[in-house]
Design a protein around this motif. Structure first.
Motif, short mmCIF file in Angstrom:
data_model
loop_
_atom_site.label_atom_id
_atom_site.label_comp_id
_atom_site.label_asym_id
_atom_site.label_seq_id
_atom_site.Cartn_x
_atom_site.Cartn_y
_atom_site.Cartn_z
N THR A 142 12.87 -83.23 -47.51
CA THR A 142 13.05 -82.39 -46.31
C THR A 142 13.82 -83.12 -45.23
O THR A 142 14.30 -82.50 -44.30
N VAL B 205 6.60 -85.69 -43.82
CA VAL B 205 6.44 -84.53 -44.71
C VAL B 205 6.79 -84.92 -46.14
O VAL B 205 6.07 -84.58 -47.09
N ASP B 206 7.88 -85.67 -46.30
CA ASP B 206 8.28 -86.08 -47.65
C ASP B 206 7.21 -86.95 -48.31
O ASP B 206 6.94 -86.81 -49.51
N LEU C 127 4.46 -84.64 -49.53
CA LEU C 127 4.87 -83.89 -50.70
C LEU C 127 4.90 -84.78 -51.95
O LEU C 127 4.56 -84.33 -53.04
N HIS D 298 12.29 -85.27 -43.29
CA HIS D 298 11.23 -85.71 -42.38
C HIS D 298 10.34 -86.65 -43.19
O HIS D 298 9.68 -86.22 -44.14
N ARG E 48 10.77 -82.17 -56.32
CA ARG E 48 10.52 -82.01 -54.89
C ARG E 48 11.79 -82.37 -54.13
O ARG E 48 12.27 -83.49 -54.21
N THR E 49 12.32 -81.42 -53.41
CA THR E 49 13.52 -81.65 -52.63
C THR E 49 13.14 -82.29 -51.30
O THR E 49 12.30 -81.76 -50.59
#
Length: 83
Positions: free
Chosen positions: A29, A34-35, A38, A31, A26-27
């Motif tokens: 973001t 949001v991270d 994820l 934010h 998972r790259t």
């Protein structure tokens, strides 16, 4: 006539293999909200498939909240709106 049937049957594990992580990267973001959502997807790696939907729904709800917050008007500061 004695046929040894067990010799022709492949070894089958007594129990099915457990859930295996997909190993997806998972790259970030940039934010934090949001991270965090994820990263929550990794929880599904350790759950049976029938419990994945709850994780996906939680992540989806959080991402919707983050997107909705982007559309919200900014809150005025204490020194704004002075007449």
């Amino acid at each position: 006539m004695t046929d040894d049937v067990s010799a022709s049957v492949p070894d089958v594990p007594a129990e099915p293999a457990g859930a295996a992580p997909l190993g997806l990267v998972r790259t970030p973001t940039g934010h934090a909200g949001v991270d965090a959502r994820l990263e929550r997807l990794a929880d599904a790696d350790h759950l049976p498939a029938d419990e994945h939907a709850a994780v996906y729904e939680d992540v989806h709800g959080g991402l919707r909240e983050a997107l909705t917050a982007l559309d919200a008007p900014p809150v005025p500061g204490p020194y704004e709106n002075r007449s």
